[in-house]
Design a protein around this motif. Structure first.
Motif, short mmCIF file in Angstrom:
data_model
loop_
_atom_site.label_atom_id
_atom_site.label_comp_id
_atom_site.label_asym_id
_atom_site.label_seq_id
_atom_site.Cartn_x
_atom_site.Cartn_y
_atom_site.Cartn_z
N HIS A 209 0.84 -1.20 0.00
CA HIS A 209 0.00 0.00 0.00
C HIS A 209 0.88 1.25 0.00
O HIS A 209 1.34 1.71 1.04
CB HIS A 209 -0.91 -0.01 1.23
CG HIS A 209 -2.01 1.00 1.15
ND1 HIS A 209 -3.04 1.07 2.05
CD2 HIS A 209 -2.25 1.98 0.24
CE1 HIS A 209 -3.86 2.05 1.73
NE2 HIS A 209 -3.40 2.62 0.64
N THR A 210 1.13 1.80 -1.17
CA THR A 210 1.91 3.02 -1.34
C THR A 210 1.16 3.94 -2.31
O THR A 210 0.22 3.51 -2.99
CB THR A 210 3.31 2.73 -1.92
OG1 THR A 210 3.17 2.24 -3.26
CG2 THR A 210 4.04 1.71 -1.08
N PRO A 211 1.58 5.21 -2.42
CA PRO A 211 0.87 6.15 -3.30
C PRO A 211 0.87 5.76 -4.78
O PRO A 211 0.07 6.29 -5.55
CB PRO A 211 1.64 7.45 -3.09
CG PRO A 211 2.20 7.34 -1.72
CD PRO A 211 2.57 5.89 -1.57
N ILE A 212 1.75 4.83 -5.19
CA ILE A 212 1.81 4.46 -6.60
C ILE A 212 0.57 3.66 -7.01
O ILE A 212 0.24 3.54 -8.19
CB ILE A 212 3.09 3.64 -6.90
CG1 ILE A 212 3.37 3.63 -8.42
CG2 ILE A 212 2.98 2.23 -6.38
CD1 ILE A 212 4.69 2.99 -8.79
N MET A 213 -0.19 3.12 -6.03
CA MET A 213 -1.35 2.30 -6.33
C MET A 213 -2.61 2.88 -5.69
O MET A 213 -2.56 3.41 -4.58
CB MET A 213 -1.13 0.86 -5.84
CG MET A 213 0.14 0.22 -6.38
SD MET A 213 0.25 -1.54 -6.01
CE MET A 213 -0.85 -2.19 -7.26
N ARG A 214 -3.72 2.81 -6.40
CA ARG A 214 -4.99 3.34 -5.91
C ARG A 214 -5.50 2.52 -4.71
O ARG A 214 -5.47 1.29 -4.74
CB ARG A 214 -6.06 3.34 -7.00
CG ARG A 214 -5.73 4.19 -8.20
CD ARG A 214 -6.95 4.38 -9.09
NE ARG A 214 -7.70 3.15 -9.27
CZ ARG A 214 -7.43 2.21 -10.17
NH1 ARG A 214 -6.40 2.38 -10.99
NH2 ARG A 214 -8.17 1.13 -10.28
N LYS A 215 -5.98 3.23 -3.69
CA LYS A 215 -6.46 2.56 -2.48
C LYS A 215 -7.61 1.63 -2.80
O LYS A 215 -7.70 0.51 -2.26
CB LYS A 215 -6.88 3.60 -1.44
CG LYS A 215 -7.37 2.98 -0.13
CD LYS A 215 -7.78 4.06 0.85
CE LYS A 215 -8.21 3.44 2.19
NZ LYS A 215 -9.34 2.51 2.05
N GLU A 216 -8.52 2.06 -3.67
CA GLU A 216 -9.68 1.23 -4.00
C GLU A 216 -9.25 -0.09 -4.62
O GLU A 216 -9.83 -1.15 -4.33
CB GLU A 216 -10.61 1.98 -4.96
CG GLU A 216 -11.21 3.25 -4.40
CD GLU A 216 -10.25 4.43 -4.42
OE1 GLU A 216 -10.56 5.47 -3.81
OE2 GLU A 216 -9.16 4.30 -5.04
N LEU A 218 -6.28 -1.58 -4.18
CA LEU A 218 -5.61 -2.40 -3.17
C LEU A 218 -6.60 -3.02 -2.20
O LEU A 218 -6.43 -4.17 -1.77
CB LEU A 218 -4.58 -1.57 -2.41
CG LEU A 218 -3.30 -1.24 -3.17
CD1 LEU A 218 -2.42 -0.33 -2.34
CD2 LEU A 218 -2.55 -2.51 -3.54
N ASP A 219 -7.66 -2.29 -1.84
CA ASP A 219 -8.67 -2.85 -0.94
C ASP A 219 -9.33 -4.07 -1.58
O ASP A 219 -9.62 -5.07 -0.91
CB ASP A 219 -9.73 -1.80 -0.62
CG ASP A 219 -9.20 -0.71 0.31
OD1 ASP A 219 -8.15 -0.94 0.94
OD2 ASP A 219 -9.85 0.35 0.39
N THR A 220 -9.57 -3.99 -2.89
CA THR A 220 -10.21 -5.11 -3.61
C THR A 220 -9.29 -6.32 -3.68
O THR A 220 -9.69 -7.45 -3.34
CB THR A 220 -10.61 -4.68 -5.02
OG1 THR A 220 -11.54 -3.61 -4.95
CG2 THR A 220 -11.22 -5.85 -5.78
N VAL A 221 -8.04 -6.09 -4.10
CA VAL A 221 -7.13 -7.23 -4.25
C VAL A 221 -6.75 -7.82 -2.90
O VAL A 221 -6.52 -9.02 -2.79
CB VAL A 221 -5.86 -6.85 -5.05
CG1 VAL A 221 -6.21 -6.38 -6.44
CG2 VAL A 221 -5.03 -5.79 -4.32
N ARG A 222 -6.72 -6.98 -1.88
CA ARG A 222 -6.38 -7.51 -0.54
C ARG A 222 -7.41 -8.53 -0.09
O ARG A 222 -7.07 -9.58 0.47
CB ARG A 222 -6.30 -6.36 0.47
CG ARG A 222 -5.79 -6.80 1.83
CD ARG A 222 -5.50 -5.64 2.74
NE ARG A 222 -4.60 -6.02 3.80
CZ ARG A 222 -4.04 -5.18 4.65
NH1 ARG A 222 -4.30 -3.88 4.54
NH2 ARG A 222 -3.24 -5.62 5.61
N GLU A 223 -8.69 -8.24 -0.35
CA GLU A 223 -9.73 -9.19 0.00
C GLU A 223 -9.58 -10.47 -0.82
O GLU A 223 -9.74 -11.58 -0.29
CB GLU A 223 -11.11 -8.57 -0.25
CG GLU A 223 -12.27 -9.45 0.17
CD GLU A 223 -12.22 -9.81 1.64
OE1 GLU A 223 -12.63 -10.95 1.97
OE2 GLU A 223 -11.78 -8.98 2.46
#
Length: 302
Positions: A209-216, A218-223
């Motif tokens: 989770h860094t600024p290079i990737m969109r939070k939305e 990362l939240d999806t792929v994390r799940e």
């Protein structure tokens, strides 16, 4: 420039203690250092007592660094002259007047080469990613090598750390341009480890989770990952991997993958994927090609 001999060694023990006292008084350059992983690396080096030059397009957040500990130099890594200025500034402002460690971290992500297929006419792909992720790394590498050669006769005194990606080792449905650049970073390390007059290693982060990737995103792929028994990797583990490489003079020609804790309790590991078994076809070809002294005879200019 005396080359370090590269030999395949056992996997790096990633759970042993890191002696950060070795970094006290060192001078470090970190590209792409104003945010994300680069900022975390710079902060860790400063906290360990090193003098750090942060090279980036924008300065780090105000008040994060004391000028005695770190300086910011504006730099577009895809422009040779601006990188030259970073290294010159590092030498001039370094307490020791030399550069000890360089972290080639700057990089960007972006659209795939086959995006925009609904266009009426095919449009030339944007090559900014290769300009930064490959050309920028090559510029950093050349400058690090030039300075290391002039500073010490001991090749272990200079340490270059290339920041690649796990996408340089695995297949994905991500951007083909991004994957190509990260395979390219891997290729730079694997070639130079056999002929460079300095230590060269790399890291390959998994999703972090860094600024290079969109939070939305990362939240999806994390799940999705958690359903597979995996997770994102962490910034702190990436920092630990960089510090291990910087402080362990026995490390040369290695790549440390930054991985979910489910795969390694340290959060990073030596994948040992850049070598081949000696008796395998690839191993025999690698041994033969690596034994050749190319000089200027292996390439023809037309």
């Amino acid at each position: 420039m005396t080359a370090l001999k590269y030999e395949r060694t056992p996997r790096t023990p990633c759970h042993s203690k890191i002696d950060i006292t070795q970094l006290r008084g060192k001078t470090v350059i970190v590209t792409g250092a104003s945010r994300g992983l680069g900022f975390a690396y710079a902060k860790a080096f400063v906290n360990a007592g090193a003098f750090v030059v942060l090279a980036d397009l924008q300065p780090p957040p105000a008040g994060e660094f004391d000028e005695v500990q770190a300086v910011f130099v504006k730099c577009d890594v895809s422009i040779w002259e601006e990188q030259v200025a970073v290294f010159q500034s590092a030498v001039q402002r370094s307490p020791s007047k030399k550069i000890d460690i360089v972290v080639a971290n700057a990089g960007i992500a972006g659209p795939d080469v086959i995006s925009g297929l609904d266009e009426d006419e095919p449009q030339k792909p944007d090559t900014q990613m290769t300009d930064i992720n490959i050309n920028g790394v090559l510029y950093t590498t050349k400058l690090a090598a030039w300075h290391f050669k002039r500073q010490s006769s001991d090749p272990r005194d200079g340490c270059l750390i290339l920041v690649g990606s796990i996408m340089g080792y695995i297949d994905t449905k991500s951007s083909a341009i991004y994957a190509a650049t990260k395979f390219g970073v891997r290729g730079i390390m694997c070639c130079l480890r056999r002929k460079a007059g300095f230590r060269i290693n790399s890291i390959a982060p998994w999703f972090i989770h860094t600024p290079i990737m969109r939070k939305e995103f990362l939240d999806t792929v994390r799940e999705d990952f958690r359903q597979m028994g995996l997770d994102l990797a962490s910034i702190s583990d990436a920092v630990a991997a960089v510090l291990r490489i910087a402080t362990d003079q026995s490390m040369h020609g290695k790549n440390l993958a930054i991985v979910p804790r489910a795969l390694s309790s340290s959060g990073y590991m030596d994948l040992d994927l850049d070598d081949h078994d000696e008796d395998s076809p690839a191993g025999r070809l690698q041994a033969a090609a690596s034994a050749i002294s190319y000089g200027n005879f292996g390439h023809k200019t037309v």
